[in-house]
Design a protein around this motif. Sequence first.
Motif, mmCIF file in Angstrom:
data_model
loop_
_atom_site.group_PDB
_atom_site.id
_atom_site.type_symbol
_atom_site.label_atom_id
_atom_site.label_comp_id
_atom_site.label_asym_id
_atom_site.label_seq_id
_atom_site.Cartn_x
_atom_site.Cartn_y
_atom_site.Cartn_z
ATOM 1 N N THR A 187 9.742 -41.367 -27.636
ATOM 2 C CA THR A 187 10.935 -41.374 -28.476
ATOM 3 C C THR A 187 11.727 -40.099 -28.204
ATOM 4 O O THR A 187 11.156 -39.058 -27.887
ATOM 5 C CB THR A 187 10.570 -41.468 -29.974
ATOM 6 O OG1 THR A 187 9.640 -40.423 -30.307
ATOM 7 C CG2 THR A 187 9.938 -42.812 -30.304
ATOM 8 N N THR A 188 13.033 -40.201 -28.319
ATOM 9 C CA THR A 188 13.927 -39.063 -28.065
ATOM 10 C C THR A 188 14.463 -38.543 -29.393
ATOM 11 O O THR A 188 14.845 -39.323 -30.260
ATOM 12 C CB THR A 188 15.098 -39.507 -27.160
ATOM 13 O OG1 THR A 188 14.563 -40.081 -25.974
ATOM 14 C CG2 THR A 188 15.987 -38.344 -26.801
ATOM 15 N N HIS A 189 14.497 -37.213 -29.510
ATOM 16 C CA HIS A 189 14.925 -36.582 -30.756
ATOM 17 C C HIS A 189 15.725 -35.328 -30.453
ATOM 18 O O HIS A 189 15.518 -34.685 -29.417
ATOM 19 C CB HIS A 189 13.704 -36.197 -31.605
ATOM 20 C CG HIS A 189 12.776 -37.329 -31.848
ATOM 21 N ND1 HIS A 189 12.945 -38.231 -32.871
ATOM 22 C CD2 HIS A 189 11.672 -37.735 -31.173
ATOM 23 C CE1 HIS A 189 11.978 -39.132 -32.836
ATOM 24 N NE2 HIS A 189 11.194 -38.856 -31.811
ATOM 25 N N ASP A 190 16.604 -34.944 -31.377
ATOM 26 C CA ASP A 190 17.348 -33.696 -31.236
ATOM 27 C C ASP A 190 16.399 -32.499 -31.238
ATOM 28 O O ASP A 190 16.634 -31.528 -30.540
ATOM 29 C CB ASP A 190 18.381 -33.536 -32.352
ATOM 30 C CG ASP A 190 19.535 -34.519 -32.216
ATOM 31 O OD1 ASP A 190 19.790 -34.992 -31.086
ATOM 32 O OD2 ASP A 190 20.157 -34.836 -33.244
ATOM 33 N N ASP A 191 15.352 -32.568 -32.045
ATOM 34 C CA ASP A 191 14.354 -31.493 -32.112
ATOM 35 C C ASP A 191 12.968 -32.112 -31.926
ATOM 36 O O ASP A 191 12.204 -32.271 -32.881
ATOM 37 C CB ASP A 191 14.455 -30.757 -33.444
ATOM 38 C CG ASP A 191 13.698 -29.441 -33.436
ATOM 39 O OD1 ASP A 191 12.778 -29.272 -32.604
ATOM 40 O OD2 ASP A 191 14.021 -28.573 -34.267
ATOM 41 N N ALA A 192 12.662 -32.486 -30.690
ATOM 42 C CA ALA A 192 11.416 -33.196 -30.386
ATOM 43 C C ALA A 192 10.182 -32.379 -30.769
ATOM 44 O O ALA A 192 9.200 -32.937 -31.268
ATOM 45 C CB ALA A 192 11.375 -33.569 -28.911
ATOM 46 N N VAL A 220 9.611 -32.702 -34.501
ATOM 47 C CA VAL A 220 9.123 -34.046 -34.835
ATOM 48 C C VAL A 220 7.644 -34.163 -34.449
ATOM 49 O O VAL A 220 6.826 -34.665 -35.216
ATOM 50 C CB VAL A 220 9.967 -35.141 -34.158
ATOM 51 C CG1 VAL A 220 9.329 -36.515 -34.328
ATOM 52 C CG2 VAL A 220 11.379 -35.144 -34.725
ATOM 53 N N ARG A 265 11.662 -35.403 -25.461
ATOM 54 C CA ARG A 265 11.008 -36.639 -25.891
ATOM 55 C C ARG A 265 9.641 -36.317 -26.479
ATOM 56 O O ARG A 265 8.946 -35.423 -26.017
ATOM 57 C CB ARG A 265 10.787 -37.587 -24.704
ATOM 58 C CG ARG A 265 12.045 -38.090 -24.062
ATOM 59 C CD ARG A 265 11.761 -38.912 -22.816
ATOM 60 N NE ARG A 265 11.225 -38.025 -21.777
ATOM 61 C CZ ARG A 265 10.102 -38.258 -21.100
ATOM 62 N NH1 ARG A 265 9.387 -39.337 -21.313
ATOM 63 N NH2 ARG A 265 9.699 -37.406 -20.187
ATOM 64 N N VAL A 311 6.739 -41.869 -37.204
ATOM 65 C CA VAL A 311 7.841 -41.289 -36.426
ATOM 66 C C VAL A 311 9.138 -41.361 -37.228
ATOM 67 O O VAL A 311 9.903 -40.386 -37.277
ATOM 68 C CB VAL A 311 8.017 -42.005 -35.065
ATOM 69 C CG1 VAL A 311 9.331 -41.617 -34.405
ATOM 70 C CG2 VAL A 311 6.869 -41.678 -34.140
ATOM 71 N N GLU A 338 11.178 -38.056 -38.374
ATOM 72 C CA GLU A 338 12.575 -37.875 -37.976
ATOM 73 C C GLU A 338 13.457 -37.612 -39.199
ATOM 74 O O GLU A 338 14.313 -36.721 -39.179
ATOM 75 C CB GLU A 338 13.079 -39.107 -37.213
ATOM 76 C CG GLU A 338 14.525 -39.046 -36.821
ATOM 77 C CD GLU A 338 14.855 -38.009 -35.764
ATOM 78 O OE1 GLU A 338 16.032 -37.612 -35.705
ATOM 79 O OE2 GLU A 338 13.952 -37.590 -35.011
ATOM 80 N N GLN A 387 15.578 -34.203 -39.937
ATOM 81 C CA GLN A 387 17.017 -34.263 -40.181
ATOM 82 C C GLN A 387 17.374 -33.640 -41.527
ATOM 83 O O GLN A 387 18.349 -32.898 -41.631
ATOM 84 C CB GLN A 387 17.506 -35.715 -40.133
ATOM 85 C CG GLN A 387 17.536 -36.291 -38.744
ATOM 86 C CD GLN A 387 17.917 -37.769 -38.734
ATOM 87 O OE1 GLN A 387 17.915 -38.437 -39.759
ATOM 88 N NE2 GLN A 387 18.218 -38.279 -37.562
#
Length: 78
Positions: free
Chosen positions: A8-13, A16, A36, A60, A64, A68
């Motif tokens: 999964t891709t995240h702004d702050d992997a 997460v 990721r 997940v 997330e 956020q």
Amino acid sequence: MRTATIETTHDDAALVAAALAPDNTSEMETTVEDGRVVTCIERETTSGLQSTVDDYVVNVGVAERIVQTANHTSNHNT
């Protein structure tokens, strides 16, 4: 042995992945690669793998939302 790899891709992997870490079992390994979160899950049975993947996907989503919310809150407090 049954295996699944979830990316999964995240702004702050990294954050997460850190939020997910307490829920990881001995059959799971989570790493951060190029923004990721990559989690490999290994279970003895297909039903066990499905159950673990289902739980992980929910976790997940929760992680997330927590990240956020934390980022949103810290941006408003600076």
